[in-house]
Design a protein around this motif. Structure first.
Motif, PDB file in Angstrom:
ATOM      1  N   ALA A 183     -43.905  27.515  83.762  1.00  0.00           N
ATOM      2  CA  ALA A 183     -44.445  26.216  83.369  1.00  0.00           C
ATOM      3  C   ALA A 183     -45.873  26.392  82.865  1.00  0.00           C
ATOM      4  O   ALA A 183     -46.597  27.298  83.293  1.00  0.00           O
ATOM      5  N   ALA A 184     -46.284  25.531  81.946  1.00  0.00           N
ATOM      6  CA  ALA A 184     -47.639  25.609  81.400  1.00  0.00           C
ATOM      7  C   ALA A 184     -48.040  24.251  80.846  1.00  0.00           C
ATOM      8  O   ALA A 184     -47.193  23.387  80.574  1.00  0.00           O
ATOM      9  N   ASN A 185     -49.355  24.062  80.694  1.00  0.00           N
ATOM     10  CA  ASN A 185     -49.864  22.855  80.040  1.00  0.00           C
ATOM     11  C   ASN A 185     -50.899  23.247  78.990  1.00  0.00           C
ATOM     12  O   ASN A 185     -51.229  24.421  78.828  1.00  0.00           O
ATOM     13  N   GLN A 186     -51.393  22.249  78.270  1.00  0.00           N
ATOM     14  CA  GLN A 186     -52.331  22.506  77.190  1.00  0.00           C
ATOM     15  C   GLN A 186     -53.771  22.669  77.685  1.00  0.00           C
ATOM     16  O   GLN A 186     -54.691  22.836  76.890  1.00  0.00           O
ATOM     17  N   ASP A 187     -53.980  22.658  79.005  1.00  0.00           N
ATOM     18  CA  ASP A 187     -55.294  22.942  79.584  1.00  0.00           C
ATOM     19  C   ASP A 187     -55.484  24.427  79.851  1.00  0.00           C
ATOM     20  O   ASP A 187     -56.528  24.838  80.371  1.00  0.00           O
ATOM     21  N   GLY A 188     -54.454  25.253  79.564  1.00  0.00           N
ATOM     22  CA  GLY A 188     -54.557  26.684  79.799  1.00  0.00           C
ATOM     23  C   GLY A 188     -54.058  27.111  81.166  1.00  0.00           C
ATOM     24  O   GLY A 188     -54.366  28.221  81.624  1.00  0.00           O
ATOM     25  N   ASP A 189     -53.294  26.264  81.830  1.00  0.00           N
ATOM     26  CA  ASP A 189     -52.733  26.603  83.142  1.00  0.00           C
ATOM     27  C   ASP A 189     -51.281  27.027  82.987  1.00  0.00           C
ATOM     28  O   ASP A 189     -50.528  26.429  82.208  1.00  0.00           O
ATOM     29  N   MET A 190     -50.880  28.035  83.764  1.00  0.00           N
ATOM     30  CA  MET A 190     -49.496  28.518  83.706  1.00  0.00           C
ATOM     31  C   MET A 190     -49.059  28.942  85.102  1.00  0.00           C
ATOM     32  O   MET A 190     -49.853  29.476  85.888  1.00  0.00           O
ATOM     33  N   THR A 191     -47.798  28.713  85.439  1.00  0.00           N
ATOM     34  CA  THR A 191     -47.245  29.126  86.725  1.00  0.00           C
ATOM     35  C   THR A 191     -45.925  29.851  86.516  1.00  0.00           C
ATOM     36  O   THR A 191     -45.202  29.598  85.562  1.00  0.00           O
ATOM     37  N   MET A 192     -45.644  30.783  87.429  1.00  0.00           N
ATOM     38  CA  MET A 192     -44.352  31.460  87.515  1.00  0.00           C
ATOM     39  C   MET A 192     -43.829  31.194  88.916  1.00  0.00           C
ATOM     40  O   MET A 192     -44.474  31.544  89.903  1.00  0.00           O
ATOM     41  N   LYS A 193     -42.642  30.575  89.014  1.00  0.00           N
ATOM     42  CA  LYS A 193     -42.171  30.101  90.317  1.00  0.00           C
ATOM     43  C   LYS A 193     -40.716  30.429  90.539  1.00  0.00           C
ATOM     44  O   LYS A 193     -39.894  30.324  89.629  1.00  0.00           O
ATOM     45  N   VAL A 194     -40.399  30.854  91.763  1.00  0.00           N
ATOM     46  CA  VAL A 194     -39.016  30.974  92.211  1.00  0.00           C
ATOM     47  C   VAL A 194     -38.842  30.077  93.428  1.00  0.00           C
ATOM     48  O   VAL A 194     -39.760  29.929  94.235  1.00  0.00           O
ATOM     49  N   GLU A 195     -37.670  29.489  93.542  1.00  0.00           N
ATOM     50  CA  GLU A 195     -37.439  28.549  94.636  1.00  0.00           C
ATOM     51  C   GLU A 195     -35.998  28.635  95.088  1.00  0.00           C
ATOM     52  O   GLU A 195     -35.064  28.558  94.275  1.00  0.00           O
TER      53      GLU A 195
END
Length: 266
Positions: A183-195
């Motif tokens: 997931a990512a946004n236009q503020d420069g944040d990104m996540t990699m997630k497993v659930e």
């Protein structure tokens, strides 16, 4: 149909080899499309079946010192060939110290893409190594299946962290789950997630570069998406690792564009 090309620069041979090696890590068979000014490696759209599509475009002037091509006809001056990418890699292994590399379309017992590698020798005469790679000529009526796919409108586009960092993280996360959500946004944040039912693990990145919106992007990027809102895509970790492990061209920038409905373009 005729095709003949020659590379003299060892740097161009190495760069071409790295591109083909990267492609061979992603797929087994691909389509080689030859035009007067470009060479394409294509894997048709397989996304509907949970697979991967690929479009690799090379300007022939950036690689070849000589390049001659006569296509199927004057009206359709192109050539489409189905080829096993790994076979090209095997042929190029012998060209890492070559004086020159010639590639041409030949007719043996079957149509072949012939690689002629001229190697240096202590004697006055050079050594010549020849590889004949069988190919299948794709008829004109099927060319429409290999056109560049139109990408869906995306909501977020971001420059990803270094490939090595992503690979190390994904290697650890694959022990927890089969699927990974990016997931990512236009503020420069990104996540990699497993659930899963038992565990949830998330890796976060901040202050990543957000590529500027070009005139082409304006046609495909959603204009109503909030800047701090995340868009995510769920991918098979094994296929994501296959993509990361195959990178041998050392890209200085990898841009990931995501749609809210879960489609990701790398």
């Amino acid at each position: 149909m005729r095709f003949r090309a020659k590379v003299v620069s060892i740097d161009c041979i190495h760069h071409f080899t790295n591109v083909v090696n990267t492609i061979s890590k992603l797929l087994k068979k691909c389509t080689l499309r030859l035009t007067l000014d470009k060479m394409y490696f294509i894997l048709p759209d397989q996304v509907s079946n949970g697979g991967v599509s690929m479009w690799c475009e090379l300007k022939q002037a950036n690689f070849f010192d000589e390049y001659q091509m006569d296509g199927a006809s004057k009206e359709h001056n192109e050539i489409y060939l189905e080829i096993v990418a790994e076979n090209i890699c095997r042929a190029l292994k012998s060209a890492q110290n070559a004086k020159s590399l010639k590639i041409k379309l030949t007719k043996k017992q079957t149509p072949c893409l012939t690689f002629e590698v001229e190697l240096p020798s202590i004697a006055s005469n050079s050594r010549l190594v020849t590889h004949d790679i069988p190919v299948s000529v794709i008829p004109r009526r099927l060319w429409g299946e290999y056109e560049e796919q139109e990408m869906p409108d995306f909501h977020v586009s971001i420059c990803m962290p270094p490939m090595k960092t992503l690979k190390n993280i994904a290697e650890r996360l694959k022990n927890l789950s089969t699927y990974l959500t990016i997931a990512a946004n236009q503020d420069g944040d990104m996540t990699m997630k497993v659930e899963t039912e038992l565990v949830s693990a998330t890796t976060r990145f901040q202050h990543l570069e957000v590529p500027p919106v070009t005139s082409t992007d304006e046609e495909t990027q959603s204009k109503d998406w909030p800047q701090n809102e995340f868009a995510s895509a769920r991918v098979d970790i094994r296929k994501f690792l296959q993509f990361l492990a195959g990178q041998q061209i050392n890209p200085y920038k990898v841009i990931c564009s995501k749609c809210f409905d879960g489609v990701a373009e790398l």
